[in-house]
Design a protein around this motif. Structure first.
Motif, PDB file in Angstrom:
ATOM      1  N   PHE A  26       0.828  -1.210   0.000  1.00 26.89           N
ATOM      2  CA  PHE A  26       0.000   0.000   0.000  1.00 26.89           C
ATOM      3  C   PHE A  26       0.863   1.262   0.000  1.00 26.89           C
ATOM      4  O   PHE A  26       0.563   2.237  -0.694  1.00 26.89           O
ATOM      5  CB  PHE A  26      -0.966   0.018   1.188  1.00 26.89           C
ATOM      6  CG  PHE A  26      -2.297  -0.613   0.848  1.00 26.89           C
ATOM      7  CD1 PHE A  26      -3.103  -0.080  -0.154  1.00 26.89           C
ATOM      8  CD2 PHE A  26      -2.753  -1.734   1.526  1.00 26.89           C
ATOM      9  CE1 PHE A  26      -4.324  -0.650  -0.481  1.00 26.89           C
ATOM     10  CE2 PHE A  26      -3.968  -2.317   1.206  1.00 26.89           C
ATOM     11  CZ  PHE A  26      -4.758  -1.770   0.197  1.00 26.89           C
ATOM     12  N   ILE A  30       0.763   4.099  -2.972  1.00 20.82           N
ATOM     13  CA  ILE A  30       0.486   5.519  -2.745  1.00 20.82           C
ATOM     14  C   ILE A  30       1.612   6.377  -3.305  1.00 20.82           C
ATOM     15  O   ILE A  30       1.381   7.404  -3.962  1.00 20.82           O
ATOM     16  CB  ILE A  30       0.277   5.774  -1.225  1.00 20.82           C
ATOM     17  CG1 ILE A  30      -1.030   5.113  -0.786  1.00 20.82           C
ATOM     18  CG2 ILE A  30       0.248   7.269  -0.918  1.00 20.82           C
ATOM     19  CD1 ILE A  30      -1.211   5.012   0.707  1.00 20.82           C
ATOM     20  N   GLU A  33       1.534   6.205  -7.195  1.00 24.73           N
ATOM     21  CA  GLU A  33       0.373   6.910  -7.738  1.00 24.73           C
ATOM     22  C   GLU A  33       0.627   8.422  -7.765  1.00 24.73           C
ATOM     23  O   GLU A  33       0.222   9.112  -8.703  1.00 24.73           O
ATOM     24  CB  GLU A  33      -0.874   6.597  -6.912  1.00 24.73           C
ATOM     25  CG  GLU A  33      -1.545   5.294  -7.323  1.00 24.73           C
ATOM     26  CD  GLU A  33      -2.606   4.808  -6.341  1.00 24.73           C
ATOM     27  OE1 GLU A  33      -3.247   3.807  -6.663  1.00 24.73           O
ATOM     28  OE2 GLU A  33      -2.774   5.442  -5.276  1.00 24.73           O
ATOM     29  N   LEU A  41      -6.055   9.143 -16.406  1.00 24.68           N
ATOM     30  CA  LEU A  41      -6.832   7.982 -16.825  1.00 24.68           C
ATOM     31  C   LEU A  41      -8.281   8.408 -16.973  1.00 24.68           C
ATOM     32  O   LEU A  41      -8.881   8.945 -16.042  1.00 24.68           O
ATOM     33  CB  LEU A  41      -6.737   6.874 -15.777  1.00 24.68           C
ATOM     34  CG  LEU A  41      -5.351   6.339 -15.468  1.00 24.68           C
ATOM     35  CD1 LEU A  41      -5.442   5.251 -14.401  1.00 24.68           C
ATOM     36  CD2 LEU A  41      -4.681   5.794 -16.718  1.00 24.68           C
ATOM     37  N   ARG A  84     -19.545  -7.874   5.012  1.00 19.08           N
ATOM     38  CA  ARG A  84     -18.486  -7.273   4.206  1.00 19.08           C
ATOM     39  C   ARG A  84     -17.215  -8.113   4.312  1.00 19.08           C
ATOM     40  O   ARG A  84     -16.735  -8.410   5.399  1.00 19.08           O
ATOM     41  CB  ARG A  84     -18.221  -5.865   4.730  1.00 19.08           C
ATOM     42  CG  ARG A  84     -17.320  -5.073   3.829  1.00 19.08           C
ATOM     43  CD  ARG A  84     -17.228  -3.634   4.301  1.00 19.08           C
ATOM     44  NE  ARG A  84     -16.072  -2.986   3.669  1.00 19.08           N
ATOM     45  CZ  ARG A  84     -15.767  -1.717   3.828  1.00 19.08           C
ATOM     46  NH1 ARG A  84     -16.498  -0.950   4.602  1.00 19.08           N
ATOM     47  NH2 ARG A  84     -14.714  -1.204   3.232  1.00 19.08           N
ATOM     48  N   ASN A  86     -13.967  -8.009   4.371  1.00 19.08           N
ATOM     49  CA  ASN A  86     -12.821  -7.110   4.530  1.00 19.08           C
ATOM     50  C   ASN A  86     -11.516  -7.737   4.071  1.00 19.08           C
ATOM     51  O   ASN A  86     -10.674  -7.073   3.472  1.00 19.08           O
ATOM     52  CB  ASN A  86     -12.674  -6.724   6.002  1.00 19.08           C
ATOM     53  CG  ASN A  86     -13.806  -5.833   6.451  1.00 19.08           C
ATOM     54  OD1 ASN A  86     -14.387  -5.126   5.636  1.00 19.08           O
ATOM     55  ND2 ASN A  86     -14.132  -5.875   7.722  1.00 19.08           N
ATOM     56  N   ALA A  87     -11.365  -9.024   4.372  1.00 15.58           N
ATOM     57  CA  ALA A  87     -10.092  -9.689   4.097  1.00 15.58           C
ATOM     58  C   ALA A  87      -9.782  -9.666   2.609  1.00 15.58           C
ATOM     59  O   ALA A  87      -8.618  -9.535   2.219  1.00 15.58           O
ATOM     60  CB  ALA A  87     -10.135 -11.116   4.605  1.00 15.58           C
ATOM     61  N   GLU A  89     -11.309  -7.496   0.313  1.00 13.30           N
ATOM     62  CA  GLU A  89     -11.442  -6.170  -0.290  1.00 13.30           C
ATOM     63  C   GLU A  89     -10.087  -5.507  -0.510  1.00 13.30           C
ATOM     64  O   GLU A  89      -9.845  -4.911  -1.563  1.00 13.30           O
ATOM     65  CB  GLU A  89     -12.323  -5.277   0.593  1.00 13.30           C
ATOM     66  CG  GLU A  89     -13.801  -5.510   0.335  1.00 13.30           C
ATOM     67  CD  GLU A  89     -14.695  -4.623   1.184  1.00 13.30           C
ATOM     68  OE1 GLU A  89     -15.900  -4.645   0.944  1.00 13.30           O
ATOM     69  OE2 GLU A  89     -14.185  -3.921   2.082  1.00 13.30           O
ATOM     70  N   SER A  90      -9.201  -5.644   0.482  1.00 12.36           N
ATOM     71  CA  SER A  90      -7.888  -5.018   0.326  1.00 12.36           C
ATOM     72  C   SER A  90      -7.118  -5.693  -0.805  1.00 12.36           C
ATOM     73  O   SER A  90      -6.346  -5.066  -1.520  1.00 12.36           O
ATOM     74  CB  SER A  90      -7.105  -5.102   1.638  1.00 12.36           C
ATOM     75  OG  SER A  90      -6.839  -6.436   1.948  1.00 12.36           O
ATOM     76  N   ASP A  93      -8.442  -4.341  -4.064  1.00 11.50           N
ATOM     77  CA  ASP A  93      -7.997  -2.957  -4.189  1.00 11.50           C
ATOM     78  C   ASP A  93      -6.543  -2.901  -4.645  1.00 11.50           C
ATOM     79  O   ASP A  93      -6.187  -2.140  -5.558  1.00 11.50           O
ATOM     80  CB  ASP A  93      -8.162  -2.261  -2.832  1.00 11.50           C
ATOM     81  CG  ASP A  93      -8.107  -0.744  -2.957  1.00 11.50           C
ATOM     82  OD1 ASP A  93      -8.750  -0.226  -3.891  1.00 11.50           O
ATOM     83  OD2 ASP A  93      -7.424  -0.095  -2.142  1.00 11.50           O
ATOM     84  N   ARG A  96      -6.172  -4.051  -8.331  1.00 12.10           N
ATOM     85  CA  ARG A  96      -6.682  -3.061  -9.284  1.00 12.10           C
ATOM     86  C   ARG A  96      -5.719  -1.886  -9.418  1.00 12.10           C
ATOM     87  O   ARG A  96      -5.379  -1.449 -10.532  1.00 12.10           O
ATOM     88  CB  ARG A  96      -8.053  -2.572  -8.798  1.00 12.10           C
ATOM     89  CG  ARG A  96      -8.739  -1.584  -9.715  1.00 12.10           C
ATOM     90  CD  ARG A  96     -10.122  -1.229  -9.206  1.00 12.10           C
ATOM     91  NE  ARG A  96     -10.128  -0.889  -7.777  1.00 12.10           N
ATOM     92  CZ  ARG A  96      -9.659   0.250  -7.283  1.00 12.10           C
ATOM     93  NH1 ARG A  96      -9.157   1.172  -8.083  1.00 12.10           N
ATOM     94  NH2 ARG A  96      -9.695   0.477  -5.977  1.00 12.10           N
ATOM     95  N   ARG A  97      -5.233  -1.372  -8.295  1.00 10.13           N
ATOM     96  CA  ARG A  97      -4.337  -0.221  -8.337  1.00 10.13           C
ATOM     97  C   ARG A  97      -2.997  -0.587  -8.964  1.00 10.13           C
ATOM     98  O   ARG A  97      -2.409   0.202  -9.712  1.00 10.13           O
ATOM     99  CB  ARG A  97      -4.153   0.341  -6.926  1.00 10.13           C
ATOM    100  CG  ARG A  97      -5.433   1.024  -6.438  1.00 10.13           C
ATOM    101  CD  ARG A  97      -5.431   1.256  -4.948  1.00 10.13           C
ATOM    102  NE  ARG A  97      -4.613   2.397  -4.563  1.00 10.13           N
ATOM    103  CZ  ARG A  97      -4.626   2.921  -3.327  1.00 10.13           C
ATOM    104  NH1 ARG A  97      -5.429   2.398  -2.399  1.00 10.13           N
ATOM    105  NH2 ARG A  97      -3.873   3.937  -3.033  1.00 10.13           N
TER     106      ARG A  97
ATOM    107  N   ASN B   5      -7.648  13.932 -12.813  1.00 10.95           N
ATOM    108  CA  ASN B   5      -7.771  12.759 -11.948  1.00 10.95           C
ATOM    109  C   ASN B   5      -7.543  13.199 -10.506  1.00 10.95           C
ATOM    110  O   ASN B   5      -6.412  13.295 -10.065  1.00 10.95           O
ATOM    111  CB  ASN B   5      -6.694  11.721 -12.289  1.00 10.95           C
ATOM    112  CG  ASN B   5      -7.077  10.826 -13.451  1.00 10.95           C
ATOM    113  OD1 ASN B   5      -6.255  10.031 -13.886  1.00 10.95           O
ATOM    114  ND2 ASN B   5      -8.284  10.954 -13.979  1.00 10.95           N
ATOM    115  N   THR B  14     -11.198  -0.123   1.111  1.00 12.73           N
ATOM    116  CA  THR B  14     -10.725  -1.090   2.102  1.00 12.73           C
ATOM    117  C   THR B  14     -11.109  -0.563   3.472  1.00 12.73           C
ATOM    118  O   THR B  14     -11.449   0.602   3.619  1.00 12.73           O
ATOM    119  CB  THR B  14      -9.199  -1.240   2.042  1.00 12.73           C
ATOM    120  OG1 THR B  14      -8.620   0.055   2.208  1.00 12.73           O
ATOM    121  CG2 THR B  14      -8.757  -1.823   0.726  1.00 12.73           C
TER     122      THR B  14
END
Lengths: 150, 275
Positions: A26, A30, A33, A41, A84, A86-87, A89-90, A93, A96-97, B5, B14
């Motif tokens: 993560f 960050i 990005e 995009l 949800r 949670n485990a 979802e991260s 994420d 995708r990123r 963006n 998350t």
């Protein structure tokens, strides 16, 4: 009893290593990005007519992220009661990123400054027969364009 | 047209919640519910099991007890145990359709147990620890009491339902190892009599001993012996299904005193072939 110990060790390993790797990922996402923020995009299919385009290329980025033992166990429990996830979802994420960043890498190498028509595909790669999630794959693609800026 | 963006804030896709918090809530919640369900299942089986006719239980057990031919000295021991059991059965007042079959096992295991279909198995290792007929009768009376109370079918009913439920559940957790751990837990929780059942069998057995011999001497012999060999591997009492050895000796003495059953009469010696 031996099974229980192996299970607990795997759970602890999955948690400590999995959490460390995820936090590091993560942080890296960050940072990168922010570095790539100048490349835009855009989800729309076509640029507006006022944009002068000199070149366009298909670009794509692919990422596969694996689930760790701890996440899989927690998700297994979550499966029983619902709610949800949670485990996972991260995980989605991150994939995708990461895929979008790799797409941006490719676009930058081509000298593009915008990518239109961003599409994202996802697939889960199963590890075993008992339908447990093994890893998740995200593929992002789009049309990179070089604009002649005024 | 201006494109941009904006930076997407973290924590939308998350959760910021610590993963261990979810883990703790889920484990405590699900395993709490599981323990309650296991108790409820056990209780339901306990209620239903005694309604299984004894004849059916016997039929079920026939698969496990094939007639085995013993050599002559072992046959003699088994016949003697069977006679002793038949006397105790009369004293304990078993229903007419319930009969007890004693099996003698020629091995070193220090154990005797009652199981489905009225079968009682006594190992040579246990007989070696006992030095009077009264002490052997104590063991047999205890096992016969288990059968009278339908404890084996209760334990089996409880065991089978818990194992079935946990196996079904372990499949849905989706992890092989976690499933195996659950399966082992199911076997551990179910394949023995509860402490309550043991205490009741002790009481019934002691009463039978008194009615058969007129006194209860020798009733604590086995426990006194076990206590000696037990001290090396010390387990806290709540971990064991059998009430602690010390506690059992006390309970037996207390019951004997309360009923005025003498504890210090001469004991009947073992037959020659067992000495």
């Amino acid at each position: 009893m031996a099974d229980l110990y192996i299970f607990l060790i795997l759970l602890a390993l999955g948690f400590t290593i999995g959490t460390t790797v995820e936090k590091r990922h993560f942080r890296s996402l960050i940072r990168r990005e922010a570095e790539h923020a100048d490349l835009l995009l855009i989800a729309s299919k076509l640029p507006t007519p006022d944009l002068k385009i000199s070149e366009s290329h298909l670009v794509g980025g692919n990422a596969v992220i694996s689930v760790d033992y701890f996440k899989r166990f927690v998700a297994g429990l979550r499966n029983l009661v619902g709610g949800r996830m949670n485990a996972y979802e991260s995980l989605v994420d991150r994939a995708r990123r990461e895929a979008l960043l790799r797409l941006k890498d490719e676009a930058k190498q081509l000298g593009a400054d915008m990518v239109f028509n961003i599409k994202i595909e996802t697939a889960s790669i199963s590890q075993s027969a008992n339908k447990a999630l093994g890893s998740i794959e995200v593929y992002a693609y789009g049309t990179a364009v070089k604009t002649a800026r005024q | 047209m201006k494109y941009e963006n904006p930076k997407i804030p973290e924590g939308i896709n998350t959760t910021r919640e610590h993963p261990l918090k979810e883990f703790a809530i889920l484990t405590v919640g699900i395993f709490g519910a599981l323990i309650i369900a296991v108790f409820a299942l056990g209780w339901a089986a306990q209620w239903a099991a005694p309604h299984v006719p004894f004849s059916y239980e016997k039929e079920l057990s026939q698969r496990f007890f094939k007639d085995q031919s013993l050599d002559k000295p072992n046959q003699q021991i088994q016949d003697w145990l069977q006679q002793l059991a038949t006397r105790l059965v009369a004293v304990e007042g078993l229903p007419p359709d319930m009969d007890i079959t004693v099996h003698y096992q020629d091995d070193d295991i220090v154990n005797a147990f009652a199981t489905l279909g009225g079968h009682v198995v006594v190992h040579r290792g246990l007989l070696k620890e006992l030095d009077s007929e009264n002490a052997v009768a104590t063991v047999l009376a205890h096992e016969i009491a288990h059968i009278k109370h339908r404890d084996p079918i209760i334990a089996a009913g409880r065991g089978v339902s818990i194992i079935l439920a946990l196996t079904a559940l372990s499949g849905t957790v989706g992890d092989e190892l976690a499933g195996k751990v659950l399966g082992n837990a199911a076997i551990l929780t179910s394949l023995s009599f509860s402490r309550d059942q043991e205490s009741r069998a002790d009481e019934e057995g002691l009463a039978a001993l008194f009615h058969a011999y007129g006194h209860v001497s020798g009733a604590t012999d086995l426990f006194a012996r076990l206590k000696k060999s037990e001290s090396s591997l010390h387990q806290p009492e709540f971990m064991q299904t059998h009430p602690g050895t010390e506690g059992r000796i006390d309970a037996i003495k207390q019951m004997a005193r309360a009923n005025g059953w003498p504890m210090n009469e001469p004991e009947k010696p073992l037959p020659n072939f067992l000495r």
